[in-house]
Design an enzyme around this catalytic site. Structure first.
Site, PDB file in Angstrom:
ATOM      1  N   LYS A 138       0.844  -1.185   0.000  1.00 22.53           N
ATOM      2  CA  LYS A 138       0.000   0.000   0.000  1.00 22.53           C
ATOM      3  C   LYS A 138       0.878   1.233   0.000  1.00 22.53           C
ATOM      4  CE  LYS A 138       0.852   1.783   3.428  1.00 22.53           C
ATOM      5  NZ  LYS A 138       2.129   2.243   4.022  1.00 22.53           N
ATOM      6  N   TYR A 183      -4.311   3.810   6.561  1.00 18.44           N
ATOM      7  CA  TYR A 183      -4.863   2.834   7.514  1.00 18.44           C
ATOM      8  C   TYR A 183      -6.170   3.333   8.127  1.00 18.44           C
ATOM      9  CZ  TYR A 183      -0.715   0.012   7.120  1.00 18.44           C
ATOM     10  OH  TYR A 183       0.272  -0.789   6.618  1.00 18.44           O
TER      11      TYR A 183
HETATM   12  P1  NAD Z   1      12.629   1.488   2.168  1.00 25.40           P
HETATM   13  O1  NAD Z   1      13.154   2.783   1.679  1.00 25.40           O
HETATM   14  O2  NAD Z   1      13.256   0.894   3.380  1.00 25.40           O
HETATM   15  O3  NAD Z   1      12.672   0.402   1.020  1.00 25.40           O
HETATM   16  C1  NAD Z   1      12.508   0.712  -0.330  1.00 25.40           C
HETATM   17  C2  NAD Z   1      13.448  -0.123  -1.179  1.00 25.40           C
HETATM   18  O4  NAD Z   1      13.286   0.290  -2.531  1.00 25.40           O
HETATM   19  C3  NAD Z   1      14.927   0.073  -0.813  1.00 25.40           C
HETATM   20  O5  NAD Z   1      15.562  -1.179  -0.796  1.00 25.40           O
HETATM   21  C4  NAD Z   1      15.455   0.921  -1.964  1.00 25.40           C
HETATM   22  O6  NAD Z   1      16.811   0.670  -2.232  1.00 25.40           O
HETATM   23  C5  NAD Z   1      14.589   0.471  -3.118  1.00 25.40           C
HETATM   24  N1  NAD Z   1      14.498   1.429  -4.219  1.00 25.40           N
HETATM   25  C6  NAD Z   1      14.494   1.081  -5.515  1.00 25.40           C
HETATM   26  N2  NAD Z   1      14.414   2.163  -6.288  1.00 25.40           N
HETATM   27  C7  NAD Z   1      14.376   3.233  -5.474  1.00 25.40           C
HETATM   28  C8  NAD Z   1      14.294   4.635  -5.691  1.00 25.40           C
HETATM   29  N3  NAD Z   1      14.213   5.146  -6.916  1.00 25.40           N
HETATM   30  N4  NAD Z   1      14.263   5.428  -4.615  1.00 25.40           N
HETATM   31  C9  NAD Z   1      14.297   4.943  -3.362  1.00 25.40           C
HETATM   32  N5  NAD Z   1      14.375   3.605  -3.098  1.00 25.40           N
HETATM   33  C10 NAD Z   1      14.404   2.757  -4.137  1.00 25.40           C
HETATM   34  O7  NAD Z   1      11.054   1.704   2.406  1.00 25.40           O
HETATM   35  P2  NAD Z   1      10.030   0.748   3.156  1.00 25.40           P
HETATM   36  O8  NAD Z   1       9.679   1.345   4.460  1.00 25.40           O
HETATM   37  O9  NAD Z   1      10.500  -0.641   3.138  1.00 25.40           O
HETATM   38  O10 NAD Z   1       8.717   0.928   2.226  1.00 25.40           O
HETATM   39  C11 NAD Z   1       8.615   0.262   0.974  1.00 25.40           C
HETATM   40  C12 NAD Z   1       7.120   0.060   0.634  1.00 25.40           C
HETATM   41  O11 NAD Z   1       6.521  -0.724   1.641  1.00 25.40           O
HETATM   42  C13 NAD Z   1       6.289   1.346   0.568  1.00 25.40           C
HETATM   43  O12 NAD Z   1       5.342   1.252  -0.457  1.00 25.40           O
HETATM   44  C14 NAD Z   1       5.588   1.410   1.894  1.00 25.40           C
HETATM   45  O13 NAD Z   1       4.353   2.096   1.852  1.00 25.40           O
HETATM   46  C15 NAD Z   1       5.398  -0.051   2.183  1.00 25.40           C
HETATM   47  N6  NAD Z   1       5.340  -0.328   3.630  1.00 25.40           N
HETATM   48  C16 NAD Z   1       4.271  -1.005   4.110  1.00 25.40           C
HETATM   49  C17 NAD Z   1       4.189  -1.274   5.455  1.00 25.40           C
HETATM   50  C18 NAD Z   1       3.016  -2.058   5.990  1.00 25.40           C
HETATM   51  O14 NAD Z   1       2.860  -2.154   7.202  1.00 25.40           O
HETATM   52  N7  NAD Z   1       2.216  -2.679   5.121  1.00 25.40           N
HETATM   53  C19 NAD Z   1       5.174  -0.829   6.338  1.00 25.40           C
HETATM   54  C20 NAD Z   1       6.288  -0.157   5.802  1.00 25.40           C
HETATM   55  C21 NAD Z   1       6.351   0.093   4.442  1.00 25.40           C
END
Ligand code: NAD
Length: 427
Positions: free
Chosen positions: A173, A261
């Protein structure tokens, strides 16, 4: 602050994962340690509590219902795209607690990181891809489902490419950052004849399912109102928060990330769709975090039944709770949509009770939901249409905040699978 923020992007050891019940780091096993009787349901580990009063110590451990996993060769293969904080700290470790899912491939721009994760979780180095050669996943028959865990503005591109490679998709999401992107993702799923599920974990989480069940069974009487807050402070020192304040990558601010949420919650709790929205945004002056995206967003939704839902999100404070007010009773869930340790309270004029529900790993439950749908060709509860509905509504919330006037919703949406499905089994 959630465990996600405490554990920054450092790699977790294969032996470590977040316990479903407590958020403490416990030794990995097919079932959570507390289900095996060595760890209490509140997540504390250690010796059995033999030094407490004999009467209590002599009590048998409550019987936990743990369904056995299916045979490894029948489990559905997941390919995780994006090895960021959420993937490393929640999703990949939770696959070990699933019944029907297995990790078979990784996609990352950082080969070294991917090789470390592959070694930790027993993934073949031949099943490591990057964002350029991603389409080669088509040749890997072990991959059934691609799980997109990238910044929001990349969800659509990689979802469409995964469908073109003939795979099913689980997408984080918010589904995407525009209505057009959501529609492209749904169309690509249809063309490929594959399943698209949006990872609305709270709709698979037992406390939320119990709240839905109580409302549907009339235990609160007629529902009159609801309030829902979902907020967390954003921290620019945390790499995972950097892209969240860039509108081109995140699509928006607190609403798109955490406020979703509260929006989705109001909809699944009530089982109906809003017909009118009004909203207000407030950004603190001089705070560098909020030059491109919003901080505080408060919005009100009117539903066909007459229920008014008041929702609040923000990036400068913490809050994770909903209350549902009925003519006979009200309920509060706090935390409501965190990763663990939910707390349910039910209040009437006479009494207050705290129903005891068994915590389960919501990430494993949602992954197994899609795995089961793939195995049996059944519909998913949170398909692309569910993600599209939230994206459309979020854009209307922004419009209402911008114009300062209430907006009416001029489309209809009906869930194919009701939110209460699974409530009886999981609660
Ligand atoms: P994060 O920044 O830790 O992870 C993102 C990943 O994407 C990294 O490994 C990064 O290297 C990669 N990436 C690839 N191309 C990129 C670019 N152009 N710019 C930046 N990063 C890039 O973020 P996260 O917290 O893991 O969130 C990722 C996704 O998961 C989001 O869509 C977020 O909404 C979702 N999320 C959901 C929940 C949940 O509870 N369902 C919780 C956290 C995050």
């Amino acid at each position: 602050m959630t465990q996600n923020h405490l554990l920054t992007s450092g790699l977790l050891s294969r032996r470590l994962f977040l316990g479903a019940a407590g958020g403490t780091i416990v030794a990995a096993a097919a079932a959570p340690a507390w289900a095996q009787g060595t760890t209490s349901p509140d997540g504390t580990t250690g010796e059995p509590l033999l030094d407490i009063a004999n009467e209590a110590a002599a009590r048998p451990m409550p019987k936990m219902e743990v369904e056995p996993p299916i045979e490894p060769e029948r489990r559905v293969g997941y390919c995780v795209v994006g090895l960021g904080q959420f993937a490393l700290n929640q999703i990949i470790p939770s696959i070990g607690e699933s019944r029907m899912s297995k990790l078979v491939a990784l996609v990352s721009g950082d080969r070294e990181k991917a090789e470390t994760v592959a070694e930790q979780y027993g993934v073949s180095t031949e099943a490591i891809y990057n964002y350029d050669n991603f389409d080669e996943i088509a040749e890997n028959d072990e991959i059934d489902i691609v799980y997109i865990i990238l910044p929001n503005s990349l969800h659509a591109e990689f979802t469409v490419r995964a469908f073109e490679a003939g795979k099913h998709v689980m997408c984080e999401k918010p589904m995407a950052v525009s209505v057009e992107e959501c529609e492209q993702m749904i169309a690509a799923a249809e063309t490929a004849n594959r399943k698209l599920m949006i990872a609305y974990r709270a709709q698979y989480e037992p406390f939320n399912l119990e709240a839905i069940r109580m409302i549907r069974d009339g235990e609160l009487g007629t529902i009159r109102s609801l309030d829902n807050v979902a907020a967390r402070p954003i921290d620019l020192e945390n790499p995972a928060d950097e892209w969240r304040v860039v509108k081109d990558l995140a699509g928006g601010g607190s609403l798109m990330d955490i406020g979703i949420y509260a929006l989705n919650g109001a909809r699944y709790l009530l089982g109906e769709e809003p017909v009118e929205i009004s909203a207000t945004i407030s950004n603190p002056e001089g705070d560098e975090r909020f030059t491109d995206v919003e901080d505080i967003l408060s919005w009100r939704m009117r539903f066909p039944s007459g229920v008014i839902a008041n929702c609040l999100t923000g990036y400068s404070f913490s809050g994770n709770r909903f209350s549902v007010y009925g003519s006979d009773a009200s309920l509060t869930l706090e935390p409501a949509t965190d990763y663990y340790k939910h707390g349910l309270r039910v209040m009437t004029e006479e009494e207050q009770t705290e129903p005891q529900i068994q915590e389960k790993n919501q990430f494993a439950l949602e992954m197994d939901h899609l795995a089961e749908a793939v195995l049996n060709d059944t519909p998913v509860k949170t398909p692309g249409e569910e993600g599209l509905q939230d994206v459309r509504l979020m854009l209307k919330i922004y419009e209402a905040a911008e114009t300062g006037a209430p907006v009416t919703i001029d489309w209809s949406y009906q869930r194919a699978v009701p939110a209460e499905q699974g409530a009886d089994q999981q609660a």
